[in-house]
Design an enzyme around this catalytic site. Structure first.
Site, mmCIF file in Angstrom:
data_model
loop_
_atom_site.group_PDB
_atom_site.id
_atom_site.type_symbol
_atom_site.label_atom_id
_atom_site.label_comp_id
_atom_site.label_asym_id
_atom_site.label_seq_id
_atom_site.Cartn_x
_atom_site.Cartn_y
_atom_site.Cartn_z
ATOM 1 N N GLU A 142 68.964 13.767 58.584
ATOM 2 C CA GLU A 142 69.355 14.507 59.841
ATOM 3 C C GLU A 142 68.474 14.218 61.061
ATOM 4 O O GLU A 142 67.239 14.236 60.757
ATOM 5 C CB GLU A 142 69.222 15.878 59.505
ATOM 6 N N LYS A 155 75.166 20.878 59.069
ATOM 7 C CA LYS A 155 75.410 21.983 58.241
ATOM 8 C C LYS A 155 76.771 21.828 57.470
ATOM 9 O O LYS A 155 77.900 21.835 58.188
ATOM 10 C CB LYS A 155 75.741 23.129 59.352
#
Length: 915
Positions: free
Chosen positions: A718, A735
């Site tokens: 990420e 997410k």
């Protein structure tokens, strides 16, 4: 007799007959206030006088003395406001700057943002009525309830006192409008966060040119647990919008509808909605509440006689259709309101021009903007008259949460360094010498790889990453920064700490930083001067500078109230890297770079590294370390890790989060925990090499701060935030996570299950809107975009849902300002960020330390690239620790949240166990 209040929608049939008993006292108080100001400031501002006159001459005709009532309107043509000046009240929300961005574009001027406790009512009244500084007010969403004074601040008083100024309340602001006039605030039948609904409306001006109905393209994003009880609405509040059914939709489900675009639709990301969902409804969650039917929810209200409106949904969300149209309609309502009001002024010609509006807002904007620290020196002037607001200054000092000086001025006394860069390109060399692993091991892996770094793009497929940067203790400019927050650090300005600086000669200097680490780093970067021509031709954005990590606890320098738990590791550690090797994984080229403080002909380091690289060709085919064959662990406990929380405790914590969400305290809480294991004299570099091979990731990294007995082995997928040389900011939050399948068929099924999960889409959307907000604080108005929304990426052990947000940085903010605006990454906190971090601190039992922070670089030319520290093993003083967690939302199942958290530990846990 009927009196029109400056709007075709507003009528005042009988003042004495109002049901709300609060109306008359408010009106008389406002009249006395306005009347007094007219006498005192008759020549202060024609703009503000017009406003005060309509208050005194229009609503209470029986009390007028010497008014302009009954005089004929002059024949002068009236003009609409060319620009609209908005006071935006921030209720400590994480979506306020999405509204700010929209209004900046629509109004032609950026609004002034003031938090709900930064100004007293008297201070706001001064700006509104004495200075005539604003044309309308927008009250933001926020956590909590309008029934709680700490949550709503000055907003209720604004709604009752400013009956003569257009106001739009969003979510919490909408609820406050209802509550201020006597409506009850109750729990919704279920919390709705990050999910969409079809909306019916009555066609009033706020919804002009927007199609209503379940089958229309008008779909709105909802973030709320509380609602106005429709049955308790007083007569003066009129419902103007409501849900068309009990059902909610995920974002991807709304893509089945043919949208009728408005001005903002071209900016709205479109997702691919293939035939899978149409064929298999099992991946679309039902919106019914436990099988029971619930009442339609009030989604919008307006006051019968005042220019006040409220919407329960979020028009600023990236997934709301016609959101910009709603803000445009409010602008037009404001313009029409003041145009009509201006007709009551017959003795003055009121000019609504740029020259009249811009100076007002620019002066206030330059000092207030985001409530930055510089307001403590503000002395606002309007139309030549001073307006010093001590209340505001004191409030800013006391509540300087998450606000920072947007303009950085380098002190004249600061020492500056002029850096020169020398570099060489070695064409197509990387694979010839064994690739990144072999290059790092041979050049920097000796002596336990002490004081080395490696920003490692070990997963480069699908263009996720391209460059790797590596190096060790280098030339004369090398140094190591180690920062630890003081025990008393908090957001009230007491976020100082102790900084230790070790230079290239090994000498160490310690000092206390009263202003904190970010301010120190900012000044360091601003003190560096360079020639852009030195790095012309380089395809990457790091040319030397600071490489290291920012720990999660530095949130106190970015607005968090405090740190409940102290980190065992330093709160920040960085090398200043002056000698760097770069690998371009696309072209297979290798670059070597060296920084010097003065122009020099010395090239010894470049010569030595080039020779070593060329000599590696003969050893490129040597075998890698032999694998250690052990069965993979299904959980950290099987691998011998001790958990800070048992399964039962973690599930209980999830239930606490759900309670907070139900009560409106948060939309999403990213709960985490830690796993620890004694590892003794492990070889951390070999562990990292094993981890990167087992779980390659685009934002992987290795850091070894040997004096701190600290090594970081990260396989992060990420990106937190990047700033490139063109001033473009990019965030890529993750997410939504699901395990890989055992077979190709199962793997594809799991991937699609993630893609169409309403819960995971809601999680992702909430964080996307949060990151849009964070970028919106430092980006040029109208430039924040979401080019990729909810795309699924696949890694060795998991599929993840990823979105991309980009924006153009404002020219007057620094690289560090950008990081402060967004740190910690929203995917690790939840939303609203400040309240969520406070709640999480009270639930979690230990410090997150480096986990949830960021690793990356700050280049000397003010570019940066930082990851989110997840899927990471931190080895500190013979102990390995792994952090893991997940986002808790209203749709969360506590047991499944625990299972997802454990899943995220699989790659780093197995790397430790196998090693």
């Amino acid at each position: 007799m009927s009196f029109g209040l400056c709007s075709s929608e507003l009528t005042y049939p009988n003042i004495e007959g109002l049901r709300n008993t609060k109306a008359n006292p408010v009106a008389s108080k406002s009249f006395r206030r306005a009347g007094g100001y007219i006498k005192k400031h008759y020549f202060l501002s024609p703009y503000s006088d017009a406003r005060k006159m309509v208050i005194s001459s229009h609503l209470v005709p029986g009390h007028l003395e010497g008014s302009f009532m009954g005089k004929k309107q002059q024949a002068d043509p009236r003009r609409k406001l060319e620009f609209v000046r908005t006071l935006l009240i921030d209720n400590y929300d994480s979506y306020t700057y999405n509204i700010y961005q929209e209004l900046s574009v629509i109004n032609g001027l950026p609004p002034v943002v003031v938090r709900n406790d930064e100004l007293t009512w008297e201070g706001i009244r001064s700006f509104l009525y004495e200075e005539g500084a604003f044309d309308n007010i927008v009250i933001s969403p926020g956590p909590g309830s309008p029934t709680c004074p700490a949550d709503i601040g000055v907003c209720l008083q604004l709604l009752l006192e400013c009956w003569d100024i257009p106001i739009l309340g969003v979510c919490l602001g909408h609820q406050a409008l209802g509550y201020a006039h006597g409506a009850q605030i109750i729990h919704a039948s279920e919390p709705i966060h990050g999910r969409l609904s079809a909306i019916e409306h009555d066609g009033c001006n706020l919804f002009a040119n927007i199609p209503p109905g379940r089958n229309s393209s008008f779909k709105v994003v909802r973030y709320h647990s509380l609602v106005i009880d429709g049955e308790s609405l007083p007569k003066e509040l009129i419902p103007i919008a409501w849900t068309s059914s009990d059902d909610t939709l995920s974002f991807l489900e709304t893509q089945k509808f043919d949208a009728i675009p408005d001005a903002s639709e071209s900016e709205r990301p479109q997702a691919n909605f293939d035939s899978f969902s149409a064929r298999n409804g099992s991946y679309r969650a039902s919106g019914h509440v436990n099988g029971t039917k619930s009442r339609k929810v009030v989604m919008g209200i307006r006051h019968a006689t005042w220019p006040h409106y409220g919407v329960q949904f979020h028009p600023e969300s990236v997934a709301t259709t016609y959101g910009r149209r709603i803000f445009k309609n409010f602008r037009e309502i404001t313009q029409d309101y003041w145009l009509r009001c201006s007709s009551f002024s017959s003795d003055r010609n009121i000019h609504y021009t740029v020259s009249m509006q811009v100076p007002h807002v620019n002066r206030l904007f330059g000092a207030v903007h985001t409530g930055r620290q510089s307001v403590k020196e503000a002395d606002f002037r309007f139309n030549g008259e001073a307006c010093s607001n001590g209340q505001f200054m004191r409030g800013a000092d006391q509540r300087n949460l998450g606000h920072f000086d947007m303009v950085n001025v380098l002190p004249l006394s600061m020492h500056t360094k002029f850096l020169r860069l020398k570099w060489r390109k070695l064409d197509h060399l990387a694979s010839e010498v064994g690739g990144a692993r072999n290059i790092f091991s041979e050049l920097f892996g000796k002596n336990k790889a002490e004081n080395t770094f490696w920003l490692d793009s070990s997963s480069t497929e699908k263009g996720r990453a391209r460059f790797s940067f590596m190096g060790g203790k280098g030339g004369d400019l090398w140094k190591q920064l180690t920062f630890r927050l003081s025990e008393e650090s908090n957001a009230a300005g007491e976020h100082g700490g102790h900084l230790s600086v070790e230079d290239a000669e090994g000498s160490t200097n310690s000092t206390f930083l009263e202003e904190g680490f970010f301010e120190y780093l900012n000044k360091e970067l601003l003190s560096l001067r360079y020639e852009e021509k030195d790095f012309e031709g380089l395809p990457f954005d790091f040319y030397g500078g600071f490489i290291g990590y920012i720990g999660y606890n530095l949130k106190v320098e970015c607005g968090a109230a405090s740190n409940t738990h102290k980190s065992a590791t330093p709160d920040a550690c960085f090398f200043f890297a002056d000698n760097v090797v770069v690998i371009d994984h696309h072209s297979d080229d290798v670059y070597v770079m060296s920084l010097h403080e003065v122009d020099t002909t010395k090239t010894q380091w470049l010569d030595d590294i080039e020779k070593k690289l060329v000599s590696l060709k003969g050893s490129a085919t040597r075998k890698l370390d032999e694998r250690i064959s052990k069965a993979a662990a299904n959980s950290p406990h099987e691998a011998g890790f001790h958990s800070e929380k048992s399964r039962e405790q973690y599930v209980s914590d999830v239930e606490k989060c759900l309670k907070y969400i139900k009560d409106g305290e948060s939309y999403e809480l990213c709960l985490t925990t830690q796993f620890r294991k004694f590892v003794g004299e492990v070889d951390p570099l070999r562990l990292y090499l094993h981890l990167r091979e087992k779980n390659p990731a685009p934002y992987a990294s290795w850091l070894n701060f040997s004096k701190e007995k600290l090594c970081i082995c990260s396989s992060s997928p990420e990106r937190f935030l990047r700033l490139d040389r063109n001033g473009v900011l990019e965030a890529k939050p993750i997410k939504g996570t699901i395990a890989r399948g055992a077979t190709l068929e199962e793997d594809e099924r799991f991937k699609l299950q993630l893609q169409y999960s309403e819960k995971d889409q809601a999680e992702n959307l909430m964080i996307v809107d949060l990151l849009r907000n964070d970028l919106g604080r430092v980006c040029e108005p109208g430039t924040v975009r979401v080019p990729h929304l909810m795309e699924v990426e696949s890694y060795a052990t998991v599929h993840t849902m990823v979105s991309t947000i980009r924006g153009k940085k404002q020219s007057n903010v620094s690289a560090v300002d950008c990081v402060k605006a967004a740190f910690p990454g929203g995917s690790m906190t939840g939303a609203p960020k400040l309240r969520s971090m406070e709640l999480l601190d009270s639930i979690e039992s230990c410090s997150r330390g480096i986990y949830s922070g960021s690793i990356g670089y700050f280049s000397y030319n003010q570019t940066f690239d930082l990851n989110i520290v997840i899927r990471t093993v931190v080895i500190h003083e013979d102990e390995a620790s792994i952090g893991a967690g997940g986002a808790v939302v209203a749709l969360s199942d506590p047991e499944k949240e625990y299972e997802e958290m454990v899943l995220k530990t699989r790659a780093p846990v197995n790397a430790v166990m196998e090693f």
